[in-house]
Design a protein around this motif. Structure first.
Motif, PDB file in Angstrom:
ATOM      1  N   THR A  23      11.056  40.491  10.842  1.00 23.29           N
ATOM      2  CA  THR A  23      11.007  39.193  10.172  1.00 23.29           C
ATOM      3  C   THR A  23      11.477  38.069  11.085  1.00 23.29           C
ATOM      4  O   THR A  23      10.910  36.971  11.084  1.00 23.29           O
ATOM      5  CB  THR A  23      11.871  39.220   8.895  1.00 23.29           C
ATOM      6  OG1 THR A  23      11.356  40.213   7.996  1.00 23.29           O
ATOM      7  CG2 THR A  23      11.858  37.866   8.201  1.00 23.29           C
ATOM      8  N   SER A  30       6.151  41.484  15.743  1.00 23.35           N
ATOM      9  CA  SER A  30       6.424  40.050  15.861  1.00 23.35           C
ATOM     10  C   SER A  30       6.826  39.617  17.264  1.00 23.35           C
ATOM     11  O   SER A  30       6.631  38.458  17.638  1.00 23.35           O
ATOM     12  CB  SER A  30       7.524  39.642  14.872  1.00 23.35           C
ATOM     13  OG  SER A  30       8.707  40.390  15.091  1.00 23.35           O
ATOM     14  N   ASP A  38       3.450  32.250  13.983  1.00 23.89           N
ATOM     15  CA  ASP A  38       4.604  32.340  13.091  1.00 23.89           C
ATOM     16  C   ASP A  38       4.180  31.958  11.677  1.00 23.89           C
ATOM     17  O   ASP A  38       3.126  31.357  11.460  1.00 23.89           O
ATOM     18  CB  ASP A  38       5.737  31.430  13.577  1.00 23.89           C
ATOM     19  CG  ASP A  38       5.310  29.977  13.620  1.00 23.89           C
ATOM     20  OD1 ASP A  38       5.563  29.257  12.648  1.00 23.89           O
ATOM     21  OD2 ASP A  38       4.677  29.571  14.621  1.00 23.89           O
ATOM     22  N   ASN A  39       5.013  32.311  10.708  1.00 28.00           N
ATOM     23  CA  ASN A  39       4.663  32.080   9.304  1.00 28.00           C
ATOM     24  C   ASN A  39       4.406  30.612   8.997  1.00 28.00           C
ATOM     25  O   ASN A  39       3.506  30.272   8.220  1.00 28.00           O
ATOM     26  CB  ASN A  39       5.781  32.609   8.398  1.00 28.00           C
ATOM     27  CG  ASN A  39       5.850  34.122   8.400  1.00 28.00           C
ATOM     28  OD1 ASN A  39       4.969  34.795   8.917  1.00 28.00           O
ATOM     29  ND2 ASN A  39       6.912  34.665   7.824  1.00 28.00           N
ATOM     30  N   SER A  43       0.955  29.235   7.494  1.00 23.50           N
ATOM     31  CA  SER A  43       1.036  28.587   6.183  1.00 23.50           C
ATOM     32  C   SER A  43       0.467  27.177   6.233  1.00 23.50           C
ATOM     33  O   SER A  43      -0.191  26.723   5.297  1.00 23.50           O
ATOM     34  CB  SER A  43       2.493  28.544   5.704  1.00 23.50           C
ATOM     35  OG  SER A  43       2.990  29.846   5.494  1.00 23.50           O
ATOM     36  N   SER A 105       4.043  41.242   8.061  1.00 18.12           N
ATOM     37  CA  SER A 105       4.197  40.234   9.118  1.00 18.12           C
ATOM     38  C   SER A 105       2.996  40.170  10.056  1.00 18.12           C
ATOM     39  O   SER A 105       2.423  39.096  10.261  1.00 18.12           O
ATOM     40  CB  SER A 105       5.488  40.483   9.908  1.00 18.12           C
ATOM     41  OG  SER A 105       6.613  40.261   9.095  1.00 18.12           O
ATOM     42  N   PHE A 108      -0.263  38.921   8.212  1.00 17.55           N
ATOM     43  CA  PHE A 108      -0.299  37.478   7.984  1.00 17.55           C
ATOM     44  C   PHE A 108      -0.468  36.727   9.299  1.00 17.55           C
ATOM     45  O   PHE A 108      -1.223  35.751   9.377  1.00 17.55           O
ATOM     46  CB  PHE A 108       0.984  37.037   7.281  1.00 17.55           C
ATOM     47  CG  PHE A 108       0.926  35.644   6.725  1.00 17.55           C
ATOM     48  CD1 PHE A 108       0.065  35.332   5.682  1.00 17.55           C
ATOM     49  CD2 PHE A 108       1.741  34.640   7.234  1.00 17.55           C
ATOM     50  CE1 PHE A 108       0.006  34.038   5.161  1.00 17.55           C
ATOM     51  CE2 PHE A 108       1.697  33.350   6.720  1.00 17.55           C
ATOM     52  CZ  PHE A 108       0.827  33.049   5.686  1.00 17.55           C
ATOM     53  N   SER A 116      -2.797  40.932   3.743  1.00 16.53           N
ATOM     54  CA  SER A 116      -1.439  40.423   3.513  1.00 16.53           C
ATOM     55  C   SER A 116      -1.148  40.294   2.019  1.00 16.53           C
ATOM     56  O   SER A 116      -0.027  40.568   1.573  1.00 16.53           O
ATOM     57  CB  SER A 116      -1.240  39.077   4.213  1.00 16.53           C
ATOM     58  OG  SER A 116      -1.952  38.042   3.568  1.00 16.53           O
ATOM     59  N   ASN A 173       0.831  33.674  -1.907  1.00 14.53           N
ATOM     60  CA  ASN A 173      -0.128  34.425  -1.097  1.00 14.53           C
ATOM     61  C   ASN A 173      -1.504  34.466  -1.763  1.00 14.53           C
ATOM     62  O   ASN A 173      -2.547  34.392  -1.097  1.00 14.53           O
ATOM     63  CB  ASN A 173       0.386  35.849  -0.867  1.00 14.53           C
ATOM     64  CG  ASN A 173       0.013  36.416   0.503  1.00 14.53           C
ATOM     65  OD1 ASN A 173       0.759  37.185   1.103  1.00 14.53           O
ATOM     66  ND2 ASN A 173      -1.154  36.041   1.009  1.00 14.53           N
TER      67      ASN A 173
END
Length: 300
Positions: A23, A30, A38-39, A43, A105, A108, A116, A173
């Protein structure tokens, strides 16, 4: 037999460690991500009308810290290591949750949005299993006596808050999936509205339907909806290009209204309860734990 509690302590620690390093960007997957994987970047690329402000995700700090305290404290105490909330409540479900979250992870990051969403659903299923099992233990077996506050905060709360946030994350999501599939603005607004309705229904059940009110979910839902509305107060260019002003105002109204209702409902419900921390577990746990340890020692 003390084999299962000891095995659980080891497996939970290993699974938690793997999930944590993945994470925070140091895991087997990762560590190889590019800066754009990265998230936050993903996003932003799949911005939805329910995507919360980045501060909302700081709740992960509380989740990981509370679970770390649980993982560390469990093997240090015979009482907690063989506690029914861990042995029968958490059981091996937490290992499955951590493995699914570790797999989420890279899914996504590499924009495998369908995968995901499925993995997020699996994470949620595992956490729901833990929360339900722990709730049933408290309610059906030992509801006449109270759980110690330390046992609640160390052994139950970490999984309640994780489950609550993953529910909100799963909803998000699904909305991201709708964006990835190229749905039009009207469909996205309907999806967002249905998502908020789902959070409302679950919160109502947690506060009003179940025998012992569960405040954590409603609190986390209020946190999520607050930052959703905050993000829409200054919408990103992608949101402005996708949705008209009326649609944006509608979601702002819904998120702000839901947040206010959840906060008020929590306060009113807590004020009506003499033991607001989901109490209802027996001090028999202590006696059971001592007996368990003594029996285990004799067998050894």
């Amino acid at each position: 037999n003390s084999t299962k509690p000891r095995l659980l302590s080891i497996l939970n620690a290993l699974a938690f460690g793997l999930n944590a390093i993945e994470t925070f960007g140091y895991g087997p997957f990762s560590s190889g991500f590019t800066p754009n994987q990265d998230n936050a970047s993903i996003s932003q690329k799949y911005q939805t009308i329910l995507t919360p402000h980045g501060i909302a995700f700081s709740i992960w700090g509380l989740i990981f810290i509370s679970q770390a305290m649980c993982i560390i404290s469990t093997p240090l105490s015979d009482h907690r290591m063989i506690h029914p909330l861990i042995v029968d409540g958490v059981s091996f479900w937490f290992v499955a949750v951590c493995l699914a979250q570790t797999a989420w992870s890279p899914a996504f990051a590499y924009e495998k949005i369908v995968v995901s969403a499925i993995l997020m659903g699996l994470i949620l299923c595992g956490l729901v299993a833990i929360v339900f099992r722990q709730y049933n233990l408290v309610t059906a077996i030992l509801e006449k006596e109270a759980i110690s506050r330390s046992d609640y905060w160390l052994l139950q709360f970490p999984f309640e808050i994780h489950c609550s946030w993953i529910t909100a994350a799963f909803v998000l999501n699904v909305n991201i999936l709708a964006v990835a599939l190229g749905c039009n603005a009207k469909t996205l607004v309907v999806t967002a509205t249905a998502s908020l309705a789902l959070l409302s229904i679950i919160s109502f059940i947690c506060l009003r339907i179940v025998k012992r009110p569960q405040y954590t979910f409603a609190s986390v839902a209020a946190w999520a909806t607050f930052w959703m509305s905050y993000e829409l107060s200054e919408p990103k260019s992608m949101i402005k290009e996708t949705f008209n002003l009326e649609q944006i105002r509608l979601i702002i109204l819904l998120t702000r209204g839901l947040c206010a209702i959840l906060v008020a409902s929590n306060i009113l419900r807590i004020s009506a309860q003499s033991a607001p921390v989901g109490m209802g577990m027996s001090t028999n746990f202590s006696r059971q734990s001592k007996s368990y340890v003594q029996n285990g020692s004799k067998q050894e």
